[in-house]
Write a protein that holds these residues in place. Sequence first.
Motif, PDB file in Angstrom:
ATOM      1  N   GLU A   1     -19.732   1.217 -27.725  1.00 24.15           N
ATOM      2  CA  GLU A   1     -20.374   2.161 -26.800  1.00 24.15           C
ATOM      3  C   GLU A   1     -21.739   1.641 -26.343  1.00 24.15           C
ATOM      4  N   ALA A   2     -22.476   1.014 -27.236  1.00 25.36           N
ATOM      5  CA  ALA A   2     -23.788   0.462 -26.879  1.00 25.36           C
ATOM      6  C   ALA A   2     -23.645  -0.663 -25.866  1.00 25.36           C
ATOM      7  N   VAL A   3     -22.635  -1.509 -26.049  1.00 27.86           N
ATOM      8  CA  VAL A   3     -22.401  -2.614 -25.122  1.00 27.86           C
ATOM      9  C   VAL A   3     -21.980  -2.072 -23.759  1.00 27.86           C
ATOM     10  N   GLU A   4     -21.126  -1.073 -23.750  1.00 33.88           N
ATOM     11  CA  GLU A   4     -20.696  -0.479 -22.479  1.00 33.88           C
ATOM     12  C   GLU A   4     -21.878   0.132 -21.734  1.00 33.88           C
ATOM     13  N   GLY A   5     -22.757   0.787 -22.460  1.00 28.92           N
ATOM     14  CA  GLY A   5     -23.953   1.356 -21.842  1.00 28.92           C
ATOM     15  C   GLY A   5     -24.849   0.281 -21.268  1.00 28.92           C
ATOM     16  N   TRP A   6     -25.052  -0.787 -22.023  1.00 27.13           N
ATOM     17  CA  TRP A   6     -25.862  -1.926 -21.566  1.00 27.13           C
ATOM     18  C   TRP A   6     -25.270  -2.534 -20.295  1.00 27.13           C
ATOM     19  N   ASP A   7     -23.953  -2.751 -20.310  1.00 28.58           N
ATOM     20  CA  ASP A   7     -23.295  -3.336 -19.139  1.00 28.58           C
ATOM     21  C   ASP A   7     -23.461  -2.454 -17.912  1.00 28.58           C
ATOM     22  N   ALA A   8     -23.306  -1.152 -18.097  1.00 26.96           N
ATOM     23  CA  ALA A   8     -23.451  -0.219 -16.971  1.00 26.96           C
ATOM     24  C   ALA A   8     -24.871  -0.235 -16.432  1.00 26.96           C
ATOM     25  N   MET A   9     -25.838  -0.194 -17.329  1.00 27.69           N
ATOM     26  CA  MET A   9     -27.241  -0.203 -16.901  1.00 27.69           C
ATOM     27  C   MET A   9     -27.594  -1.521 -16.205  1.00 27.69           C
ATOM     28  N   THR A  10     -27.120  -2.625 -16.739  1.00 27.77           N
ATOM     29  CA  THR A  10     -27.401  -3.929 -16.146  1.00 27.77           C
ATOM     30  C   THR A  10     -26.815  -4.023 -14.742  1.00 27.77           C
TER      31      THR A  10
ATOM     32  N   ASP B   1     -23.711   8.936 -12.459  1.00 26.77           N
ATOM     33  CA  ASP B   1     -22.864   7.743 -12.561  1.00 26.77           C
ATOM     34  C   ASP B   1     -23.041   6.995 -13.882  1.00 26.77           C
ATOM     35  N   LEU B   2     -24.028   7.382 -14.665  1.00 31.71           N
ATOM     36  CA  LEU B   2     -24.263   6.698 -15.938  1.00 31.71           C
ATOM     37  C   LEU B   2     -23.338   7.229 -17.018  1.00 31.71           C
ATOM     38  N   PRO B   3     -22.963   6.365 -17.960  1.00 25.97           N
ATOM     39  CA  PRO B   3     -22.186   6.850 -19.112  1.00 25.97           C
ATOM     40  C   PRO B   3     -23.029   7.856 -19.918  1.00 25.97           C
ATOM     41  N   ASP B   4     -22.387   8.784 -20.559  1.00 22.33           N
ATOM     42  CA  ASP B   4     -23.089   9.804 -21.346  1.00 22.33           C
ATOM     43  C   ASP B   4     -24.045   9.185 -22.354  1.00 22.33           C
ATOM     44  N   SER B   5     -23.677   8.027 -22.899  1.00 19.26           N
ATOM     45  CA  SER B   5     -24.488   7.415 -23.948  1.00 19.26           C
ATOM     46  C   SER B   5     -25.854   6.949 -23.465  1.00 19.26           C
TER      47      SER B   5
ATOM     48  N   ILE C   1     -33.221   6.712  -9.874  1.00 20.62           N
ATOM     49  CA  ILE C   1     -34.539   7.155 -10.336  1.00 20.62           C
ATOM     50  C   ILE C   1     -35.213   8.000  -9.268  1.00 20.62           C
ATOM     51  N   GLU C   2     -35.150   7.533  -8.035  1.00 18.48           N
ATOM     52  CA  GLU C   2     -35.794   8.259  -6.948  1.00 18.48           C
ATOM     53  C   GLU C   2     -35.139   9.608  -6.680  1.00 18.48           C
ATOM     54  N   SER C   3     -33.801   9.665  -6.789  1.00 18.20           N
ATOM     55  CA  SER C   3     -33.098  10.914  -6.489  1.00 18.20           C
ATOM     56  C   SER C   3     -32.979  11.832  -7.704  1.00 18.20           C
ATOM     57  N   GLY C   4     -33.114  11.261  -8.901  1.00 22.74           N
ATOM     58  CA  GLY C   4     -32.950  12.060 -10.116  1.00 22.74           C
ATOM     59  C   GLY C   4     -31.496  12.346 -10.454  1.00 22.74           C
ATOM     60  N   ASP C   5     -30.556  11.680  -9.769  1.00 26.20           N
ATOM     61  CA  ASP C   5     -29.120  11.871 -10.004  1.00 26.20           C
ATOM     62  C   ASP C   5     -28.599  10.726 -10.870  1.00 26.20           C
ATOM     63  N   TYR C   6     -28.327  11.032 -12.132  1.00 22.71           N
ATOM     64  CA  TYR C   6     -27.854  10.027 -13.073  1.00 22.71           C
ATOM     65  C   TYR C   6     -26.387  10.228 -13.431  1.00 22.71           C
TER      66      TYR C   6
ATOM     67  N   LEU D   1     -26.076  -1.578 -12.685  1.00 19.53           N
ATOM     68  CA  LEU D   1     -26.807  -0.691 -11.780  1.00 19.53           C
ATOM     69  C   LEU D   1     -28.174  -1.254 -11.417  1.00 19.53           C
ATOM     70  N   TRP D   2     -28.844  -1.856 -12.388  1.00 18.97           N
ATOM     71  CA  TRP D   2     -30.162  -2.436 -12.143  1.00 18.97           C
ATOM     72  C   TRP D   2     -30.055  -3.595 -11.159  1.00 18.97           C
TER      73      TRP D   2
END
Length: 57
Positions: free
Chosen positions: A20-29, A48-52, A41-46, A31-32
């Motif tokens: 789960e940590a790796v999946e979260g990292w991959d998703a964040m990477t 699309d991010l995994p719950d973790s 960040i600008e819209s405050g709509d998260y 998106l970044w």
Amino acid sequence: MIDESKEATREHLLEEGGKEAVEGWDAMTELWESGEMQEMIESGDYSDLPDSVRPDE
């Protein structure tokens, strides 16, 4: 070298936090790198991010 660093981070996360940590990292990477994170960040709509990795509302 950047790819080696990313892979080392993924390996560390897998050892310490599991799949789960790796999946979260991959998703964040992803998106970044795509620029979508700044839009979130600008819209405050998260939604699309995994719950973790989704910030508390």
